[in-house]
Write an enzyme that holds these catalytic residues in place. Sequence first.
Site, short mmCIF file in Angstrom:
data_model
loop_
_atom_site.label_atom_id
_atom_site.label_comp_id
_atom_site.label_asym_id
_atom_site.label_seq_id
_atom_site.Cartn_x
_atom_site.Cartn_y
_atom_site.Cartn_z
N LYS A 9 -13.56 1.30 -2.74
CA LYS A 9 -14.29 1.51 -1.98
C LYS A 9 -15.88 2.11 -3.47
CE LYS A 9 -11.47 1.60 2.34
NZ LYS A 9 -11.52 2.16 3.53
N GLU A 48 0.83 -0.81 0.12
CA GLU A 48 0.06 -0.50 0.22
C GLU A 48 1.11 1.69 -0.31
OE1 GLU A 48 -4.05 -0.35 1.82
OE2 GLU A 48 -3.09 0.81 3.41
N HIS A 73 8.12 -25.83 -1.01
CA HIS A 73 7.50 -27.07 -2.04
C HIS A 73 6.34 -26.59 -2.64
CE1 HIS A 73 9.88 -30.25 0.15
NE2 HIS A 73 10.25 -28.99 1.28
O1 PA5 Z 1 -3.91 1.28 4.98
C1 PA5 Z 1 -5.14 1.92 5.14
O2 PA5 Z 1 -5.34 2.84 5.54
C2 PA5 Z 1 -6.20 0.27 4.96
O3 PA5 Z 1 -5.74 -0.15 4.50
C3 PA5 Z 1 -6.95 0.44 5.73
O4 PA5 Z 1 -6.74 0.31 7.38
C4 PA5 Z 1 -8.24 -0.25 5.89
O5 PA5 Z 1 -9.00 0.46 4.39
C5 PA5 Z 1 -9.30 0.45 6.78
O6 PA5 Z 1 -10.02 1.54 7.30
P1 PA5 Z 1 -10.30 2.04 8.25
O7 PA5 Z 1 -9.74 1.88 8.77
O8 PA5 Z 1 -10.76 3.49 7.69
O9 PA5 Z 1 -12.16 1.29 8.60
#
Ligand code: PA5
Length: 455
Positions: A430, A295, A316
């Site tokens: 989203k 990310e 494996h």
């Molecule tokens: O790293 C990030 O920002 C995302 O992976 C969020 O953690 C994830 O989308 C969950 O979002 P939230 O904590 O707002 O529900």
Amino acid sequence: MKTAASLIKIDTTHAQAHLSAETIRQAEQDALAAIQTLHTGSGVGNDFLGWLTLPEEMLERDLCKEVQTVADKLRHECLYIICIGIGGSYLGGKAVMEALGDHFSTHRKPDLGRPQVLFAGNNISSDYLHDLMDLVVDKPFGIVNISKSGTTTEPAIAFRMLSQYLVARDGQEVAKRRIVAITDKKRGALRRLADEQGYDTFVIPDNVGGRFSVLTPVGLLPIALAGFDIEALLQGASDTALLYSSTEHPLETPAVQYAVTRQAAYRERAVSEVLVAFEPRLSAIGQWWMQLFGESEGKEGKGLLPLSLTYTTDLHSMGQWIQQGPHNILETMIVVDTPRDTITIPTDEQNLDGLNYLAGETMHYVNEQAHLGTLLAHEDGGVPVLQLQLPQIDARTIGAFIYTMEYAVAVSGYMMGINPFDQPGVEDYKRNMFALLAKPGFESETKVMRQRLNK
Ligand code: PA5
């Protein structure tokens, strides 16, 4: 001020031997500039640098003790605690719990004072939620609902189902006692809901992004609920933070050497980095690492694809590809010096399995030879191999590892010229999902998307 030596060691020799000295030299120059950008807060995403000083702040502000108090209360009232969250709101907590825990903890009977911590809201599977509700149907359970935005669909659905069930079964007062919300200070539906219902709450700081939040209550509360030492975890991270911020030789720290080597590999030929551990209880750490690097770096058409494997299990299945597939990966091995428990291979009078040559050796010794054999084989296959060495798996070391990886991804991301702290691509799915679900406010997108899908 005396800084502790790094708990995490790095060996770059088997990686850098495959890379040109000039690429490494250039990467080192870029790393120094990236470190400067990071510590002066002059780079993109500089409103999300709270993780840099977070461990020390958590210890100083006694927030760690507050988390522990809430955890102790819930632990004595519940057999199961369901932590609801997705992405950065669950991966870190799960990773630390699994690293520090017993491989079969979910198969052991929970007790009051020693509850089982389970996860929900990290998928939209009706079968998963059904089975979870079936498991807790006649058991005392609590809920920790974690969402920074407070609006993510997966956790919101799980929370609605589980909290309604708890209220209907045990009543409003019990539910109020057993629900904790971890979310933004002011914004989002979860904040409104928690304030209205009077749940215990913890705040996710504005300047700490989801995937950097494991050392906030987001990760600390689940970890404390599972019975692990959050103070030691924070101490390991805090010592590492001090080392990284005060060193006069930044290029010698494990985080920076890691960032430099992976960037040099990326610049020469690597398209993917495979993180492997020879301990299965580090598998979830690998999942956390995939999110952290995936990310943070995967944007603007750039980034190493992070993939996490567990050896020797996955040798494996994926070993063939790594040995003889396209020569475009970097492999990073996590090596643990000392196991928690020692098991010695027994002798056998008949020796029908031919294993007596190992009699008296420890399992760990055999695992270590597997590691070294794999290192040489993959190097012979043309794979640059980095090694991260942990003295053992305990809370301090895992804290140091977490901070090292966070620091490394920040430096590495700045070296690539991207913002390591945003995730615009996650928002796209989203938004599309909201439109397809006809969420109010998405009417025009709903029409366009349904047309595209011929629905
Ligand atoms: O790293 C990030 O920002 C995302 O992976 C969020 O953690 C994830 O989308 C969950 O979002 P939230 O904590 O707002 O529900």
